[in-house]
Design a protein around this motif. Structure first.
Motif, PDB file in Angstrom:
ATOM      1  N   MET A 499       0.803  -1.208   0.000  1.00 11.92           N
ATOM      2  CA  MET A 499       0.000   0.000   0.000  1.00 11.92           C
ATOM      3  C   MET A 499       0.843   1.267   0.000  1.00 11.92           C
ATOM      4  SD  MET A 499      -3.119  -1.085  -0.072  1.00 11.92           S
ATOM      5  CE  MET A 499      -4.016   0.390   0.373  1.00 11.92           C
ATOM      6  N   ASN A 500       1.985   1.233   0.674  1.00  9.48           N
ATOM      7  CA  ASN A 500       2.792   2.449   0.838  1.00  9.48           C
ATOM      8  C   ASN A 500       4.233   2.194   0.416  1.00  9.48           C
ATOM      9  OD1 ASN A 500       0.752   4.060   1.763  1.00  9.48           O
ATOM     10  ND2 ASN A 500       1.143   3.640   3.918  1.00  9.48           N
ATOM     11  N   SER A 501       4.463   1.773  -0.775  1.00  9.74           N
ATOM     12  CA  SER A 501       5.811   1.488  -1.233  1.00  9.74           C
ATOM     13  C   SER A 501       6.497   2.708  -1.810  1.00  9.74           C
ATOM     14  CB  SER A 501       5.786   0.378  -2.285  1.00  9.74           C
ATOM     15  OG  SER A 501       4.966   0.778  -3.376  1.00  9.74           O
ATOM     16  N   ARG A 502       5.777   3.814  -1.969  1.00  6.97           N
ATOM     17  CA  ARG A 502       6.365   5.031  -2.510  1.00  6.97           C
ATOM     18  C   ARG A 502       6.214   6.159  -1.513  1.00  6.97           C
ATOM     19  NH1 ARG A 502       4.264   4.999  -8.843  1.00  6.97           N
ATOM     20  NH2 ARG A 502       5.192   2.982  -9.398  1.00  6.97           N
ATOM     21  N   ALA A 503       7.207   7.034  -1.507  1.00  3.49           N
ATOM     22  CA  ALA A 503       7.229   8.107  -0.514  1.00  3.49           C
ATOM     23  C   ALA A 503       6.111   9.095  -0.719  1.00  3.49           C
ATOM     24  CB  ALA A 503       8.582   8.822  -0.547  1.00  3.49           C
ATOM     25  N   GLU A 504       5.666   9.309  -1.998  1.00  4.36           N
ATOM     26  CA  GLU A 504       4.660  10.339  -2.245  1.00  4.36           C
ATOM     27  C   GLU A 504       3.279   9.946  -1.747  1.00  4.36           C
ATOM     28  OE1 GLU A 504       5.626   8.152  -6.147  1.00  4.36           O
ATOM     29  OE2 GLU A 504       6.669   9.134  -4.481  1.00  4.36           O
ATOM     30  N   VAL A 505       3.012   8.663  -1.574  1.00  2.00           N
ATOM     31  CA  VAL A 505       1.709   8.242  -1.063  1.00  2.00           C
ATOM     32  C   VAL A 505       1.789   7.816   0.407  1.00  2.00           C
ATOM     33  CG1 VAL A 505       0.912   7.522  -3.329  1.00  2.00           C
ATOM     34  CG2 VAL A 505       2.083   5.874  -1.878  1.00  2.00           C
ATOM     35  N   TYR A 506       2.894   8.182   1.027  1.00  2.00           N
ATOM     36  CA  TYR A 506       3.119   7.782   2.411  1.00  2.00           C
ATOM     37  C   TYR A 506       2.185   8.560   3.348  1.00  2.00           C
ATOM     38  CZ  TYR A 506       5.950   6.099   6.271  1.00  2.00           C
ATOM     39  OH  TYR A 506       6.384   5.469   7.405  1.00  2.00           O
ATOM     40  N   GLY A 507       1.647   7.928   4.370  1.00  2.00           N
ATOM     41  CA  GLY A 507       0.847   8.637   5.360  1.00  2.00           C
ATOM     42  C   GLY A 507      -0.602   8.236   5.401  1.00  2.00           C
ATOM     43  N   THR A 508      -0.965   7.106   4.836  1.00  2.00           N
ATOM     44  CA  THR A 508      -2.340   6.627   4.872  1.00  2.00           C
ATOM     45  C   THR A 508      -2.595   5.884   6.178  1.00  2.00           C
ATOM     46  OG1 THR A 508      -1.729   4.583   3.774  1.00  2.00           O
ATOM     47  CG2 THR A 508      -2.359   6.428   2.369  1.00  2.00           C
ATOM     48  N   HIS A 509      -3.846   5.389   6.313  1.00  2.00           N
ATOM     49  CA  HIS A 509      -4.224   4.690   7.541  1.00  2.00           C
ATOM     50  C   HIS A 509      -3.481   3.367   7.709  1.00  2.00           C
ATOM     51  CE1 HIS A 509      -7.358   7.549   8.489  1.00  2.00           C
ATOM     52  NE2 HIS A 509      -7.839   7.464   7.251  1.00  2.00           N
ATOM     53  N   ILE A 510      -2.855   2.887   6.671  1.00  2.00           N
ATOM     54  CA  ILE A 510      -2.124   1.620   6.780  1.00  2.00           C
ATOM     55  C   ILE A 510      -0.952   1.743   7.741  1.00  2.00           C
ATOM     56  CG2 ILE A 510      -0.430   1.975   4.931  1.00  2.00           C
ATOM     57  CD1 ILE A 510      -2.497  -1.210   5.564  1.00  2.00           C
ATOM     58  N   GLU A 511      -0.536   2.984   8.045  1.00  2.00           N
ATOM     59  CA  GLU A 511       0.591   3.176   8.951  1.00  2.00           C
ATOM     60  C   GLU A 511       0.260   2.755  10.375  1.00  2.00           C
ATOM     61  OE1 GLU A 511       3.390   3.864   7.699  1.00  2.00           O
ATOM     62  OE2 GLU A 511       2.470   4.152   5.731  1.00  2.00           O
ATOM     63  N   TYR A 512      -1.024   2.608  10.678  1.00  2.00           N
ATOM     64  CA  TYR A 512      -1.413   2.231  12.023  1.00  2.00           C
ATOM     65  C   TYR A 512      -1.535   0.715  12.200  1.00  2.00           C
ATOM     66  CZ  TYR A 512      -2.404   7.160  12.723  1.00  2.00           C
ATOM     67  OH  TYR A 512      -2.282   8.523  12.840  1.00  2.00           O
ATOM     68  N   VAL A 513      -1.186  -0.026  11.161  1.00  2.00           N
ATOM     69  CA  VAL A 513      -1.225  -1.491  11.275  1.00  2.00           C
ATOM     70  C   VAL A 513      -0.228  -2.002  12.314  1.00  2.00           C
ATOM     71  CG1 VAL A 513      -0.773  -3.646  10.036  1.00  2.00           C
ATOM     72  CG2 VAL A 513      -2.156  -1.857   8.973  1.00  2.00           C
ATOM     73  N   PRO A 514       1.054  -1.528  12.326  1.00  2.00           N
ATOM     74  CA  PRO A 514       1.969  -2.001  13.385  1.00  2.00           C
ATOM     75  C   PRO A 514       1.491  -1.679  14.785  1.00  2.00           C
ATOM     76  CG  PRO A 514       3.181  -0.921  11.622  1.00  2.00           C
ATOM     77  CD  PRO A 514       1.735  -0.652  11.364  1.00  2.00           C
ATOM     78  N   LEU A 515       0.861  -0.490  14.958  1.00  2.00           N
ATOM     79  CA  LEU A 515       0.339  -0.136  16.269  1.00  2.00           C
ATOM     80  C   LEU A 515      -0.804  -1.059  16.678  1.00  2.00           C
ATOM     81  CD1 LEU A 515       0.377   1.827  18.654  1.00  2.00           C
ATOM     82  CD2 LEU A 515      -1.256   3.258  17.388  1.00  2.00           C
ATOM     83  N   GLY A 516      -1.687  -1.349  15.716  1.00  2.00           N
ATOM     84  CA  GLY A 516      -2.766  -2.287  16.015  1.00  2.00           C
ATOM     85  C   GLY A 516      -2.247  -3.671  16.338  1.00  2.00           C
ATOM     86  N   LEU A 517      -1.160  -4.054  15.685  1.00  2.00           N
ATOM     87  CA  LEU A 517      -0.573  -5.373  15.931  1.00  2.00           C
ATOM     88  C   LEU A 517      -0.015  -5.469  17.343  1.00  2.00           C
ATOM     89  CD1 LEU A 517      -0.179  -7.997  14.344  1.00  2.00           C
ATOM     90  CD2 LEU A 517       2.082  -7.164  13.693  1.00  2.00           C
ATOM     91  N   ILE A 518       0.638  -4.409  17.778  1.00  2.00           N
ATOM     92  CA  ILE A 518       1.203  -4.463  19.130  1.00  2.00           C
ATOM     93  C   ILE A 518       0.110  -4.403  20.188  1.00  2.00           C
ATOM     94  CG2 ILE A 518       1.561  -1.971  19.560  1.00  2.00           C
ATOM     95  CD1 ILE A 518       4.318  -2.725  20.642  1.00  2.00           C
ATOM     96  N   MET A 519      -1.012  -3.732  19.887  1.00  2.00           N
ATOM     97  CA  MET A 519      -2.129  -3.737  20.816  1.00  2.00           C
ATOM     98  C   MET A 519      -2.736  -5.126  20.945  1.00  2.00           C
ATOM     99  SD  MET A 519      -2.142  -0.720  21.977  1.00  2.00           S
ATOM    100  CE  MET A 519      -3.675  -0.788  22.903  1.00  2.00           C
TER     101      MET A 519
END
Length: 791
Positions: A499-519
């Motif tokens: 989903m976020n392999s390029r810097a220009e599209v960086y910053g979507t909700h997919i960034e919260y997947v690691p946080l959800g995983l640790i929760m």
């Protein structure tokens, strides 16, 4: 299963040297067999002889079997005699009544058999004597417990008149009525543990005892079971009625032993400098005493069971090996030898069996409210059964993890993230998020491998760690958990890269997947429901909490073993700090570089790195003051030097200069050499000068000595690999934070190797001391001698 394999499998690991050397005796028998085959080749029987033998065996007219059975004792070729030995113990020596040709091997066989039997018999006798001494102590502890129960539950109770009338009722064999079950308990509470069983009669005893119930109970001979009571003891008590004293006076001679197992008790102990407290007669105090005595009884019962099984297995081994001897040599020797075995202490002692019954009755009556089913569940926990679905799910998760890992690598190469600067920056931002899970999964996989090898080489890891029987995780279960976590992490990482392999599209909700995983991971860890191995999860949480509270808790092996694991997970702990910074302080588009610009982040970057070493340092300080072991002072110094090295290394990473670089080299070199020496010599017990195995130790579990030398070399190399991480050597084929992650994984691998040899050395220490049970401190301390001195 052949008896030899079963015998080896059923051994108590810590008592393995006390068992009969069944394999060694079989080897001597094999030599006897080869000698007979080489000197007396068997003559082939004709077909007529075989047919006649068949008819003789099944005709019913052959009396050879009965004649042989009646004259078997006269045909014995050996005589077993007792020989004098120190400490007035019986030692047995076998003598051949005849000198047959080529009997040298047979003489050596019986010499070894005598040696093994005397060893087993002596060990068993010593252990039974030790058990009998413990029974005396438990008797006194139970006297104090029952008196304390009466004092707490029924303060106005006068025990002496009730005891007097009850004794008379017992002597007259008439039913008695007691107004309180507590009074009945004073008399019969621990007579079942007395080993003087001569001249015993039966006493009717209430099958249920509830110290909180004040209702009247009625006892009749027809409705209650009978317990053995020493008639002579009761008769002496009746004859010396005027000399009787109130049993509650025992509380004037005891104090509570403070084990300093909690922060409050530790602080009070430091302030008062006393390990013993006067009785307060509170219910909380009674519960603590009952809990500790309950643990003591469980361990004592397990020791009795092991002793009984030890006797049974060794008696079976002697019987089996003598039958093999008769089969090979065609000589009659088993009956004479086994008659001696049956008459010996090993074969004729009944103390252990009698104590087992009495401990069961006592435990059920006083610690499970007369509920036999619940009491026996505690005394005899069921062994875990290996489940096929665990193996299936482990294989399924591992296959999925490998497939996802291949997909992640292919996606990374397809998007060419390494070749582009923006791709490298992107990896620098997400690698610390997912490397946290990589360290945990790798550590769990190594722990699963350790468990497999510990079980394979009969290292009793469950006893060393103090796991409750039936709750310890097997290597399959740890492998299942690690592969399940790896599958979830790799799936999240694959989705993240896609989903976020390029810097220009960086910053979507997919960034919260690691946080959800640790929760999710934290929710599973602290889940209060009985799912996903709750007992093991809570055991881990307790150990972590005790590490955090060091030195306020008494240090046990699981505590400092876990703290050692945390010292190899410094990068994982720092990853948690990065999580906080990444999701609270900065925007996801900035990443790791922005975190390092915050002074608060840099301060905690220091603190989190030294926290695990502080845990171990304080644990060493606690053990130094408790155990008075000077080795703990050197161990604490080692961790203090490591703390200095980590602080200097962290300062060099944040502010690089020539001065910091020199300090890093010196501190890291000294710390690495000190830690390497401690790993190999102290923790592993290797590099012994005066040893049967050169540069190793006397006792080795692994069959190949090269494995120990390989482990020592790898430990040195991996220790200095950590030194290379301190100096930040550049590896051109790797970029960004991947280098630090790789060296952190190498440290985890080194710790996994260290775990096996550390526990092997601990197990061998237990074997050398025959230490197969936990030592639980007694709750009461008696002061009778002090009182006599004052008088």
């Amino acid at each position: 299963m052949k008896f030899g394999k079963e015998f080896k499998r059923e051994m108590v690991p810590e008592w393995i040297e006390a068992y009969v050397d069944y394999t060694g005796l079989k080897q001597i028998l094999q030599e006897i067999r080869r000698f007979k085959e080489s000197n007396q080749p068997p003559t082939p029987a004709t077909s007529l002889d075989r047919r006649l033998a068949l008819y003789r065996n099944f005709s019913g007219l052959n009396l050879q079997g009965s004649v042989q059975s009646t004259s078997d004792i006269e045909n014995q070729v050996i005589a077993v005699n007792t020989v004098p030995h120190e400490n007035y113990r019986k030692f047995y020596k076998t003598k051949f009544l005849a000198s047959p040709e080529g009997a040298e091997n047979e003489i050596s066989f019986f010499d070894k058999l005598d040696h093994e039997f005397n060893k087993v018999n002596t060990f068993y006798k010593d252990k039974v004597d030790e058990v009998m001494r413990e029974v005396t102590l438990l008797n006194k502890q139970m006297d104090a417990l029952i008196a304390l129960r009466i004092k707490v539950m029924d303060p106005g109770f006068n025990a002496f008149p009730s005891l007097q009338s009850l004794s008379l009722d017992i002597n007259n064999s008439t039913p008695s009525r007691i107004t309180s079950p507590l009074r009945m308990t004073v008399v019969v509470h621990f007579q079942i543990l007395h080993c003087q069983c001569a001249d015993t009669d039966d006493i009717p005893v209430s099958p249920s005892f509830d110290p909180t119930d004040g209702r009247q109970v009625s006892m009749t001979n027809a409705s209650y079971p009978k317990l053995p009571i020493n008639r002579n003891s009761l008769r002496e008590n009746r004859d010396t009625d005027s000399q009787k004293t109130d049993p509650l006076e025992i509380l004037d001679h005891v104090k509570i032993v403070n084990t300093f197992e909690s922060p409050i008790s530790t602080i009070r102990g430091v302030l008062s400098e006393s390990k013993e407290n006067d009785l307060s007669y509170k219910k909380e105090e009674l519960k603590k005493v009952e809990h500790r005595l309950k643990l003591i009884f469980i361990e004592f019962y397990q020791k009795l069971r092991h002793l009984k099984h030890f006797s049974y297995m060794n008696l079976s081994a002697f019987s089996k090996i003598l039958k093999k001897y008769e089969k090979i040599t065609s000589r009659k020797a088993a009956r004479s030898y086994l008659k001696m075995v049956d008459n010996s202490y090993l074969g004729s002692s009944e103390e252990v069996t009698s104590l087992l019954d009495r401990v069961e009755t006592t435990f059920i009556k006083h610690f499970s409210q007369s509920n036999r089913r619940e009491g026996m569940k505690i005394l005899r926990p069921k062994h875990k059964r290996e489940k096929h679905r665990i193996t299936f799910m482990s294989g399924f998760f591992s296959g999925c993890s490998i497939a996802l890992l291949v997909a992640v690598i292919l996606l990374r190469d397809d998007r060419k993230l390494i070749d582009k600067d923006e791709g490298t920056s992107y990896l620098d931002k997400i690698v610390p998020l997912y490397s946290f899970y990589a360290y945990i999964v790798l550590h769990m996989l190594l722990y699963a491998a350790n468990i497999y090898f510990w079980r394979h080489y009969k290292i009793n890891y469950a006893f060393i760690f103090g796991f409750k029987q039936g709750t310890e995780l097997s290597y399959r279960e740890v492998f299942l958990l690690s592969n399940g976590l790896a599958m979830l992490v790799l799936a999240a990482l694959l989705m993240h890269l896609h989903m976020n392999s390029r810097a220009e599209v960086y910053g979507t909700h997919i960034e919260y997947v690691p946080l959800g995983l640790i929760m999710v991971l934290l929710s599973i860890t602290f889940c209060p429901f009985n799912i996903i191995y709750r007992s093991s999860r809570w055991f881990l949480i307790r150990c972590v909490f005790r590490c955090i509270c060091a030195p306020l808790y008494k240090v046990t092996l699981p505590d400092f073993f876990l703290a050692d694991q945390l010292t190899s997970q410094v990068e994982a702990i720092r990853s948690l700090e990065y999580y906080i910074c990444y999701y609270t302080w900065i925007k996801p588009s900035h990443g790791h570089n922005m975190c390092q610009r915050h002074n608060v982040y840099n301060i905690f970057y220091f603190i989190l790195a030294i926290i695990p070493y502080w845990f171990r340092f304080f644990q060493c300080v606690r053990r130094l003051f408790e155990e008075k072991d000077q080795a703990q002072a050197y161990n604490g110094l080692r961790y203090f030097l490591t703390i200095l090295a980590v602080v200097i290394k962290t300062a060099y990473v944040l502010r690089k200069s020539l001065t910091w670089e020199v300090l890093v080299i010196l501190s890291s070199l000294i710390t690495t050499l000190f830690n390497t020496y401690w790993d190999i010599v102290v923790d592993w017990g290797l590099l012994r000068r005066k040893s049967k195995n050169k540069f190793l130790r006397d006792k080795l579990i692994l069959h190949h000595k090269s494995a120990y030398f390989t482990a020592m070399v790898l430990d040195v190399l991996l220790r200095f690999a950590w030194l290379q991480l301190v100096l930040r050597f550049n590896v051109h084929s790797l970029r960004g934070s991947t280098v630090s992650s790789i060296f952190a994984c190498l440290e985890v691998i080194r710790r996994g190797m260290w775990n096996f040899f550390r526990l092997e050395n601990e197990h061998l220490n237990n074997v050398g001391k025959y230490r197969a049970f936990k030592s639980v401190p007694l709750p009461f301390a008696y002061h009778e001698e002090d009182d006599h001195k004052e008088e």
